[in-house]
Scaffold this motif. Structure first.
Motif, PDB file in Angstrom:
ATOM      1  N   ASP A 122       4.121   0.048   3.121  1.00 50.93           N
ATOM      2  CA  ASP A 122       4.982  -1.076   2.726  1.00 50.93           C
ATOM      3  C   ASP A 122       5.968  -0.608   1.657  1.00 50.93           C
ATOM      4  O   ASP A 122       5.597  -0.423   0.496  1.00 50.93           O
ATOM      5  CB  ASP A 122       4.115  -2.221   2.210  1.00 50.93           C
ATOM      6  N   THR A 123       7.228  -0.428   2.041  1.00 50.24           N
ATOM      7  CA  THR A 123       8.233   0.083   1.094  1.00 50.24           C
ATOM      8  C   THR A 123       8.615  -0.957   0.039  1.00 50.24           C
ATOM      9  O   THR A 123       8.980  -0.593  -1.077  1.00 50.24           O
ATOM     10  CB  THR A 123       9.495   0.576   1.819  1.00 50.24           C
ATOM     11  N   THR A 124       8.515  -2.237   0.370  1.00 45.74           N
ATOM     12  CA  THR A 124       8.789  -3.277  -0.625  1.00 45.74           C
ATOM     13  C   THR A 124       7.723  -3.217  -1.717  1.00 45.74           C
ATOM     14  O   THR A 124       8.036  -3.304  -2.910  1.00 45.74           O
ATOM     15  CB  THR A 124       8.816  -4.671   0.033  1.00 45.74           C
ATOM     16  N   ALA A 125       6.463  -3.047  -1.320  1.00 48.23           N
ATOM     17  CA  ALA A 125       5.368  -2.918  -2.289  1.00 48.23           C
ATOM     18  C   ALA A 125       5.567  -1.666  -3.133  1.00 48.23           C
ATOM     19  O   ALA A 125       5.340  -1.681  -4.346  1.00 48.23           O
ATOM     20  CB  ALA A 125       4.025  -2.874  -1.569  1.00 48.23           C
ATOM     21  N   ARG A 126       6.013  -0.583  -2.493  1.00 51.83           N
ATOM     22  CA  ARG A 126       6.287   0.669  -3.214  1.00 51.83           C
ATOM     23  C   ARG A 126       7.309   0.430  -4.305  1.00 51.83           C
ATOM     24  O   ARG A 126       7.103   0.796  -5.463  1.00 51.83           O
ATOM     25  CB  ARG A 126       6.801   1.722  -2.242  1.00 51.83           C
ATOM     26  N   ASP A 127       8.405  -0.209  -3.962  1.00 50.47           N
ATOM     27  CA  ASP A 127       9.475  -0.445  -4.931  1.00 50.47           C
ATOM     28  C   ASP A 127       9.021  -1.354  -6.067  1.00 50.47           C
ATOM     29  O   ASP A 127       9.344  -1.119  -7.233  1.00 50.47           O
ATOM     30  CB  ASP A 127      10.705  -1.037  -4.235  1.00 50.47           C
TER      31      ASP A 127
END
Length: 185
Positions: free
Chosen positions: A17-22
């Protein structure tokens, strides 16, 4: 609750999950700034800012495909390793610049430790990694990440007394290696 949310973001990041990463990186950014600031404090002739170090480290972390991050402490350990590499690369670049012949030093937040010549410390860490990679990782987490013994224990899965013993061994080995560097040539 914020810590629990951060841990969940990191778990979601690990699942792609790239949104969670950011969001996780944004939450951990102040901690990364503290780590970077501690690394750069009182360095001789350093042109690198805290902002530069954090951004370079985050950029390198983002390039890692499917990083295995088990939580905040694991992320800090990863960031510590990446910051070490960024600092070493920066020191090497400075040493090749013929106009500047300053050694770059690392000042740790560990009482009674440092400052260290970063190039000499890195050389010793490369040697230590060849002998015992786990000891090298402890040094990296403590010196470059400013991690406490309990945080290192969390990342490694060892008990705190084991981390303390291994830390003592690593420090003794490093002290010897730093006072007897390998001859180049």
């Amino acid at each position: 609750m914020l810590a629990k949310d951060t841990e969940m973001l990191i778990v979601d990041w690990g699942m792609g999950d790239t949104t969670a990463r950011d969001r996780a990186i944004a939450r951990l950014y102040p901690e990364l700034q503290q780590i970077a600031s501690a690394r750069l404090r009182r360095e001789v002739g350093s042109s690198m800012s805290t902002h530069d170090l954090v951004n370079d480290a985050v950029e390198k972390i983002l390039r890692i495909e499917n990083p295995e991050i088990g939580g905040r402490s694991h992320f800090v350990a990863l960031a510590s390793r990446v910051m070490r590499n960024v600092l070493v690369d920066h020191a090497r670049a400075k040493s090749t610049d013929k106009r500047h012949h300053h050694k770059v030093e690392l000042n740790t937040r560990i009482q009674g430790e440092g400052p260290f010549d970063l190039a000499r410390l890195n050389s010793a860490l490369v040697r230590l990694e060849a002998i015992d990679a786990e000891l090298m990782e402890i040094v990296e987490m403590r010196y470059f990440g400013g991690m406490t013994v309990p945080e290192v224990a969390e990342v490694t899965g060892w008990s705190e007394p084991t981390v303390k013993r291994r830390w003592q061994v690593a420090r003794a080995w490093l002290a010897d290696a730093m006072s007897h560097p390998l001859a180049h040539g």
